[in-house]
Design a protein around this motif. Sequence first.
Motif, PDB file in Angstrom:
ATOM      1  N   GLY A  33       0.823  -1.211   0.000  1.00 24.23           N
ATOM      2  CA  GLY A  33       0.000   0.000   0.000  1.00 24.23           C
ATOM      3  C   GLY A  33       0.850   1.250   0.000  1.00 24.23           C
ATOM      4  O   GLY A  33       2.066   1.207   0.197  1.00 24.23           O
ATOM      5  N   SER A  34       0.206   2.382  -0.228  1.00 26.35           N
ATOM      6  CA  SER A  34       0.945   3.645  -0.317  1.00 26.35           C
ATOM      7  C   SER A  34       1.488   4.094   1.039  1.00 26.35           C
ATOM      8  O   SER A  34       2.410   4.903   1.105  1.00 26.35           O
ATOM      9  N   GLY A  35       0.933   3.585   2.122  1.00 25.93           N
ATOM     10  CA  GLY A  35       1.414   3.937   3.460  1.00 25.93           C
ATOM     11  C   GLY A  35       2.837   3.475   3.698  1.00 25.93           C
ATOM     12  O   GLY A  35       3.518   3.972   4.597  1.00 25.93           O
ATOM     13  N   CYS A  36       3.299   2.555   2.897  1.00 28.58           N
ATOM     14  CA  CYS A  36       4.667   2.045   3.032  1.00 28.58           C
ATOM     15  C   CYS A  36       5.687   3.167   2.907  1.00 28.58           C
ATOM     16  O   CYS A  36       6.719   3.158   3.560  1.00 28.58           O
ATOM     17  N   PHE A  37       5.395   4.153   2.087  1.00 35.90           N
ATOM     18  CA  PHE A  37       6.365   5.211   1.806  1.00 35.90           C
ATOM     19  C   PHE A  37       6.411   6.287   2.883  1.00 35.90           C
ATOM     20  O   PHE A  37       7.352   7.053   2.942  1.00 35.90           O
ATOM     21  N   THR A  38       5.408   6.335   3.742  1.00 38.95           N
ATOM     22  CA  THR A  38       5.415   7.315   4.834  1.00 38.95           C
ATOM     23  C   THR A  38       5.671   6.656   6.179  1.00 38.95           C
ATOM     24  O   THR A  38       5.856   7.352   7.173  1.00 38.95           O
ATOM     25  N   CYS A  39       5.697   5.335   6.216  1.00 34.72           N
ATOM     26  CA  CYS A  39       5.930   4.604   7.464  1.00 34.72           C
ATOM     27  C   CYS A  39       7.412   4.688   7.844  1.00 34.72           C
ATOM     28  O   CYS A  39       8.267   4.310   7.048  1.00 34.72           O
ATOM     29  N   PRO A  40       7.721   5.198   9.042  1.00 33.21           N
ATOM     30  CA  PRO A  40       9.131   5.286   9.442  1.00 33.21           C
ATOM     31  C   PRO A  40       9.814   3.923   9.498  1.00 33.21           C
ATOM     32  O   PRO A  40      11.013   3.813   9.269  1.00 33.21           O
ATOM     33  N   GLY A  41       9.060   2.875   9.774  1.00 33.11           N
ATOM     34  CA  GLY A  41       9.632   1.534   9.860  1.00 33.11           C
ATOM     35  C   GLY A  41      10.167   1.028   8.543  1.00 33.11           C
ATOM     36  O   GLY A  41      11.057   0.181   8.513  1.00 33.11           O
ATOM     37  N   SER A  42       9.633   1.531   7.448  1.00 30.13           N
ATOM     38  CA  SER A  42      10.073   1.026   6.142  1.00 30.13           C
ATOM     39  C   SER A  42      11.539   1.327   5.869  1.00 30.13           C
ATOM     40  O   SER A  42      12.164   0.674   5.045  1.00 30.13           O
ATOM     41  N   LYS A  43      12.104   2.294   6.554  1.00 26.73           N
ATOM     42  CA  LYS A  43      13.516   2.650   6.340  1.00 26.73           C
ATOM     43  C   LYS A  43      14.449   1.574   6.890  1.00 26.73           C
ATOM     44  O   LYS A  43      15.552   1.399   6.386  1.00 26.73           O
TER      45      LYS A  43
END
Length: 77
Positions: A33-43
Amino acid sequence: MSDNSIVITKKSTIGEVFSRYPETEPVFQKYFGSGCFTCPGSKTEDIAFGAMMHNIEPEKIIEELNEAIKKKAEGGE
């Protein structure tokens, strides 16, 4: 074709893959989903963890990520 290409694995971090290979964005959006790009954990989270959190088999997304990178390297979109 690039000599320094990498192969995406379960332990590759989402942020590293996305920043190095922006052509993988549609694959991440499809599965995470698009939330992946704003989730701090994705880094810092790896693909295996993201797949588990989204109830997806990691092998499926890894296959599509590597395919997107390969396609771009071969001159595709």
